[in-house]
Design a protein around this motif. Structure first.
Motif, short mmCIF file in Angstrom:
data_model
loop_
_atom_site.label_atom_id
_atom_site.label_comp_id
_atom_site.label_asym_id
_atom_site.label_seq_id
_atom_site.Cartn_x
_atom_site.Cartn_y
_atom_site.Cartn_z
N VAL A 42 0.85 -1.20 0.00
CA VAL A 42 0.00 0.00 0.00
C VAL A 42 0.88 1.25 0.00
O VAL A 42 1.50 1.60 1.00
CB VAL A 42 -0.96 0.00 1.21
CG1 VAL A 42 -1.87 1.22 1.16
CG2 VAL A 42 -1.80 -1.28 1.21
N LYS A 44 0.01 4.45 -0.76
CA LYS A 44 -0.66 5.76 -0.61
C LYS A 44 0.22 6.72 0.18
O LYS A 44 0.88 6.30 1.14
CB LYS A 44 -2.01 5.58 0.08
CG LYS A 44 -1.90 5.10 1.52
CD LYS A 44 -3.28 4.76 2.09
CE LYS A 44 -3.14 4.37 3.55
NZ LYS A 44 -4.33 3.65 4.05
N ASN A 65 -5.29 4.49 -2.17
CA ASN A 65 -6.56 4.85 -1.56
C ASN A 65 -7.38 5.84 -2.37
O ASN A 65 -8.59 5.89 -2.22
CB ASN A 65 -6.30 5.48 -0.20
CG ASN A 65 -6.82 4.63 0.90
OD1 ASN A 65 -6.82 3.42 0.74
ND2 ASN A 65 -7.27 5.24 1.97
N LEU A 89 -8.23 0.78 -2.84
CA LEU A 89 -8.65 0.36 -1.49
C LEU A 89 -9.61 1.35 -0.85
O LEU A 89 -10.29 1.01 0.11
CB LEU A 89 -7.41 0.22 -0.59
CG LEU A 89 -6.27 -0.64 -1.13
CD1 LEU A 89 -5.09 -0.62 -0.17
CD2 LEU A 89 -6.74 -2.06 -1.37
N MET A 170 -13.69 -7.74 1.09
CA MET A 170 -12.64 -6.99 1.78
C MET A 170 -13.22 -6.37 3.05
O MET A 170 -14.39 -5.97 3.05
CB MET A 170 -12.11 -5.89 0.86
CG MET A 170 -10.96 -5.07 1.45
SD MET A 170 -11.46 -3.63 2.41
CE MET A 170 -11.06 -2.31 1.26
N ILE A 172 -12.02 -4.06 6.90
CA ILE A 172 -11.09 -3.47 7.86
C ILE A 172 -11.75 -3.61 9.23
O ILE A 172 -12.69 -2.88 9.53
CB ILE A 172 -10.86 -1.97 7.56
CG1 ILE A 172 -10.48 -1.77 6.08
CG2 ILE A 172 -9.81 -1.39 8.49
CD1 ILE A 172 -10.57 -0.31 5.64
N MET A 201 -3.64 -5.83 7.73
CA MET A 201 -2.81 -4.67 7.40
C MET A 201 -1.51 -4.79 8.19
O MET A 201 -1.21 -5.86 8.71
CB MET A 201 -3.58 -3.38 7.71
CG MET A 201 -4.99 -3.47 7.17
SD MET A 201 -6.11 -2.03 7.14
CE MET A 201 -5.32 -0.75 8.00
N SER A 202 -0.73 -3.71 8.27
CA SER A 202 0.59 -3.82 8.90
C SER A 202 0.55 -4.46 10.29
O SER A 202 1.42 -5.24 10.64
CB SER A 202 1.25 -2.44 8.99
OG SER A 202 1.65 -2.02 7.71
N ARG A 217 -3.04 -6.35 2.83
CA ARG A 217 -2.77 -4.99 2.34
C ARG A 217 -1.85 -4.30 3.35
O ARG A 217 -2.28 -3.93 4.43
CB ARG A 217 -4.08 -4.21 2.21
CG ARG A 217 -5.19 -4.97 1.48
CD ARG A 217 -6.49 -4.18 1.50
NE ARG A 217 -6.89 -3.77 2.83
CZ ARG A 217 -7.74 -4.44 3.61
NH1 ARG A 217 -8.28 -5.56 3.20
NH2 ARG A 217 -8.02 -3.98 4.81
N VAL A 218 -0.59 -4.17 2.99
CA VAL A 218 0.39 -3.71 3.96
C VAL A 218 1.10 -2.45 3.46
O VAL A 218 1.70 -2.45 2.39
CB VAL A 218 1.43 -4.82 4.25
CG1 VAL A 218 2.45 -4.33 5.27
CG2 VAL A 218 0.73 -6.08 4.75
N GLY A 219 0.98 -1.37 4.24
CA GLY A 219 1.59 -0.11 3.88
C GLY A 219 2.78 0.25 4.75
O GLY A 219 3.94 0.09 4.36
N SER A 220 2.50 0.72 5.98
CA SER A 220 3.57 1.29 6.80
C SER A 220 4.67 0.29 7.15
O SER A 220 5.82 0.69 7.30
CB SER A 220 2.98 1.94 8.05
OG SER A 220 2.01 1.12 8.63
N ARG A 226 3.29 6.98 7.73
CA ARG A 226 2.75 8.03 6.86
C ARG A 226 2.53 9.28 7.70
O ARG A 226 2.28 9.20 8.89
CB ARG A 226 1.40 7.60 6.28
CG ARG A 226 1.49 6.52 5.25
CD ARG A 226 0.10 6.16 4.73
NE ARG A 226 -0.74 5.57 5.74
CZ ARG A 226 -0.79 4.26 6.01
NH1 ARG A 226 -0.05 3.42 5.33
NH2 ARG A 226 -1.57 3.80 6.95
N GLY A 232 -5.36 8.78 5.68
CA GLY A 232 -6.57 8.29 5.00
C GLY A 232 -6.67 6.82 4.98
O GLY A 232 -6.99 6.15 4.09
#
Ligand SMILES: *Cc1c(COP(=O)(O)O)cnc(C)c1O
Length: 232
Positions: A42, A44, A65, A89, A170, A172, A201-202, A217-220, A226, A232
């Motif tokens: 992810v 974003k 996002n 997402l 999906m 959250i 997620m993370s 779905r992994v971002g940080s 962020r 967001g």
């Protein structure tokens, strides 16, 4: 004397991506049984300079996002790196459906009939149909997007009638609560319809994999923290 090659630093994105891929692989192994898990990185709020190392490393599945933000980053990266699978997402507005359909390969946030209809229309116009996931508000949180669990079946019927290729559900789960029961609830709902799930997620992707996730779905954990206002 240390030679310079010995101290050459790995780009933080690559270090993060490697760590997360290792953890995904370990969690897949621990859950046993067959089944592929795909890591959606992810990106974003992160710019091309942070994303490019992940592409150079060979990763090809990313999540964003916001349609506008994705539109400003990904066409150039696709030109540079070729085939990339992009997942949307975040919530989609009808007036952005054409852009979304043109840009994204998977829209994970289909959460009401109006959006399903807008995607079907846009796909007709653009000549390209993304695959879709139906987002479920699995914790029934008033502020959160997603179809209510009991509305999911009717929405899936509508999506199919409109010709959307639906791959999964999906969700959250609510923050600050153990996610396991929500992962189980999403898995059960998905199983009723023969669908896969995007969850984790993370903070909880390994647990999501143990519960049966098909996509995490992994971002940080990959790209770093962020800026809070843009989270967001
Ligand atoms: C931002 C976001 C993620 C990734 O969150 P991290 O905690 O940074 O891994 C996953 N899913 C959705 C829907 C998001 O908006």
């Amino acid at each position: 004397m240390t030679r310079s090659t010995d101290v050459e630093e790995v780009h933080p994105t690559i270090a993060g991506l490697r760590r997360v891929l290792d953890r995904v692989a370990a969690a897949v192994e621990a859950r046993g049984g067959p089944g592929e898990v795909q890591l959606v990185a992810v990106s974003k709020t992160f710019g091309p300079e942070a994303i490019r190392p992940a592409l150079q490393f060979g990763h090809r599945v990313f999540g964003e996002n916001r349609v506008q933000e994705a539109k400003s980053k990904w066409p150039a990266l696709r030109e540079e790196f070729g085939d990339i699978a992009l997942h949307l997402l975040g919530p989609l507005q009808s007036n952005k459906a054409k852009d979304a359909v043109a840009l994204f390969d998977v829209i994970e946030s289909v959460d009401r009939e109006k959006i399903a209809t807008a995607i079907a229309r846009a796909a007709d116009t653009v000549g390209r149909m993304p695959r879709c996931l139906v987002q479920v508000n699995i914790g029934r949180e008033p502020q959160k997007a997603g179809a209510a669990p009991e509305e999911t079946s009717a929405l899936l019927d509508r999506c199919r009638a409109l010709g959307l290729p639906v791959l999964g559900l999906m969700a959250i789960p609510p923050a600050g609560e153990p996610a396991g029961p929500y992962f189980d609830a999403l898995m059960a709902l998905a199983a009723e319809h023969g669908l896969a799930t995007s969850m984790g997620m993370s903070g909880d992707f390994e647990e999501a994999i143990r519960h049966g996730a098909r996509w995490v779905r992994v971002g940080s954990a990959i790209f770093g923290a962020r800026p809070p206002l843009a989270a967001g």
